[in-house]
Design a protein around this motif. Structure first.
Motif, PDB file in Angstrom:
ATOM      1  N   ILE A   1      34.840  -9.011  23.265  1.00 55.43           N
ATOM      2  CA  ILE A   1      33.526  -8.426  23.536  1.00 55.43           C
ATOM      3  C   ILE A   1      32.459  -9.398  23.046  1.00 55.43           C
ATOM      4  O   ILE A   1      32.462  -9.783  21.874  1.00 55.43           O
ATOM      5  N   PRO A   2      31.537  -9.803  23.901  1.00 54.68           N
ATOM      6  CA  PRO A   2      30.492 -10.722  23.438  1.00 54.68           C
ATOM      7  C   PRO A   2      29.593 -10.052  22.398  1.00 54.68           C
ATOM      8  O   PRO A   2      29.356  -8.848  22.460  1.00 54.68           O
ATOM      9  N   ARG A   3      29.122 -10.835  21.441  1.00 58.63           N
ATOM     10  CA  ARG A   3      28.191 -10.302  20.441  1.00 58.63           C
ATOM     11  C   ARG A   3      26.950  -9.792  21.172  1.00 58.63           C
ATOM     12  O   ARG A   3      26.453 -10.440  22.082  1.00 58.63           O
ATOM     13  N   ARG A   4      26.486  -8.594  20.800  1.00 56.99           N
ATOM     14  CA  ARG A   4      25.364  -7.907  21.450  1.00 56.99           C
ATOM     15  C   ARG A   4      25.687  -7.621  22.921  1.00 56.99           C
ATOM     16  O   ARG A   4      24.816  -7.656  23.778  1.00 56.99           O
ATOM     17  N   GLY A   5      26.960  -7.311  23.174  1.00 53.17           N
ATOM     18  CA  GLY A   5      27.400  -7.018  24.533  1.00 53.17           C
ATOM     19  C   GLY A   5      28.413  -5.891  24.544  1.00 53.17           C
ATOM     20  O   GLY A   5      28.612  -5.208  23.541  1.00 53.17           O
TER      21      GLY A   5
ATOM     22  N   ALA B   1      32.620   2.657  27.263  1.00 48.85           N
ATOM     23  CA  ALA B   1      31.984   1.375  26.985  1.00 48.85           C
ATOM     24  C   ALA B   1      32.210   1.061  25.516  1.00 48.85           C
ATOM     25  O   ALA B   1      31.955   1.899  24.650  1.00 48.85           O
ATOM     26  N   VAL B   2      32.709  -0.136  25.242  1.00 49.66           N
ATOM     27  CA  VAL B   2      32.958  -0.576  23.869  1.00 49.66           C
ATOM     28  C   VAL B   2      31.957  -1.679  23.578  1.00 49.66           C
ATOM     29  O   VAL B   2      31.905  -2.690  24.280  1.00 49.66           O
ATOM     30  N   PHE B   3      31.147  -1.469  22.548  1.00 48.62           N
ATOM     31  CA  PHE B   3      30.039  -2.360  22.225  1.00 48.62           C
ATOM     32  C   PHE B   3      30.294  -3.123  20.933  1.00 48.62           C
ATOM     33  O   PHE B   3      30.923  -2.613  20.012  1.00 48.62           O
ATOM     34  N   ARG B   4      29.745  -4.336  20.884  1.00 45.82           N
ATOM     35  CA  ARG B   4      29.765  -5.160  19.666  1.00 45.82           C
ATOM     36  C   ARG B   4      28.314  -5.515  19.340  1.00 45.82           C
ATOM     37  O   ARG B   4      27.607  -6.078  20.172  1.00 45.82           O
ATOM     38  N   THR B   5      27.883  -5.152  18.144  1.00 43.19           N
ATOM     39  CA  THR B   5      26.507  -5.434  17.748  1.00 43.19           C
ATOM     40  C   THR B   5      26.381  -6.862  17.222  1.00 43.19           C
ATOM     41  O   THR B   5      27.385  -7.562  17.043  1.00 43.19           O
TER      42      THR B   5
ATOM     43  N   GLN C   1      26.560  -2.028  30.925  1.00 43.21           N
ATOM     44  CA  GLN C   1      25.762  -3.117  31.484  1.00 43.21           C
ATOM     45  C   GLN C   1      24.363  -3.170  30.877  1.00 43.21           C
ATOM     46  O   GLN C   1      23.521  -3.945  31.301  1.00 43.21           O
ATOM     47  N   GLY C   2      24.132  -2.333  29.861  1.00 44.99           N
ATOM     48  CA  GLY C   2      22.817  -2.272  29.217  1.00 44.99           C
ATOM     49  C   GLY C   2      22.632  -3.350  28.172  1.00 44.99           C
ATOM     50  O   GLY C   2      23.535  -4.138  27.882  1.00 44.99           O
ATOM     51  N   ILE C   3      21.441  -3.361  27.580  1.00 45.00           N
ATOM     52  CA  ILE C   3      21.087  -4.330  26.546  1.00 45.00           C
ATOM     53  C   ILE C   3      21.317  -3.694  25.184  1.00 45.00           C
ATOM     54  O   ILE C   3      20.801  -2.616  24.899  1.00 45.00           O
TER      55      ILE C   3
ATOM     56  N   VAL D   1      21.826   1.058  22.717  1.00 49.75           N
ATOM     57  CA  VAL D   1      21.911   0.370  23.997  1.00 49.75           C
ATOM     58  C   VAL D   1      20.845   0.967  24.915  1.00 49.75           C
ATOM     59  O   VAL D   1      20.590   2.170  24.887  1.00 49.75           O
ATOM     60  N   THR D   2      20.218   0.096  25.709  1.00 46.47           N
ATOM     61  CA  THR D   2      19.233   0.550  26.688  1.00 46.47           C
ATOM     62  C   THR D   2      19.896   0.581  28.050  1.00 46.47           C
ATOM     63  O   THR D   2      20.460  -0.419  28.503  1.00 46.47           O
ATOM     64  N   CYS D   3      19.841   1.735  28.702  1.00 49.09           N
ATOM     65  CA  CYS D   3      20.439   1.893  30.031  1.00 49.09           C
ATOM     66  C   CYS D   3      19.770   0.940  31.016  1.00 49.09           C
ATOM     67  O   CYS D   3      18.539   0.843  31.042  1.00 49.09           O
TER      68      CYS D   3
END
Length: 109
Positions: free
Chosen positions: A12-16, A28-32, A53-55, A61-63
């Protein structure tokens, strides 16, 4: 809990994020930026936008569709918006990541 392997932190990319398809739906699995890992349902409570696919900013996360901001910690919409998505327990063992799918299934029932 029945933990299911979903890969490694470096997947998972950082901030992705990355999307994981499960029998109970997409998550959705997120990495801060601080390498914290969160998992939530991959659809915005507003119009179903793909949150993966958000930021990612901080622990939110922003939709990508209508800019709703969702807390990765609670799954709740932030600000004036109302609504929530389910959060999924994540376990980290070294670099390996696991999610508890029965938690998702029990909440979906």
């Amino acid at each position: 809990m029945n933990w299911i392997s979903i890969g490694t932190v470096s997947d998972i990319p950082r901030r992705g994020a990355r999307c994981v398809v499960t029998p109970q739906g997409k998550i959705a699995v997120f990495r801060t930026a601080d390498d914290d890992i969160f998992a939530i349902e991959d659809h915005c409570p507003h119009k179903g936008g793909p949150l993966s696919q958000g930021i990612v900013h901080g622990a939110a996360v922003t939709c990508p569709l209508h800019n709703w901001v969702i807390s990765l910690e609670t799954g709740k919409a932030l600000g004036a918006d109302e609504g929530a998505v389910r959060t999924i327990p994540v376990k980290r063992e070294g670099e390996h990541l696991f999610v508890a799918l029965e938690a998702l299934a029990s909440r979906a029932a």
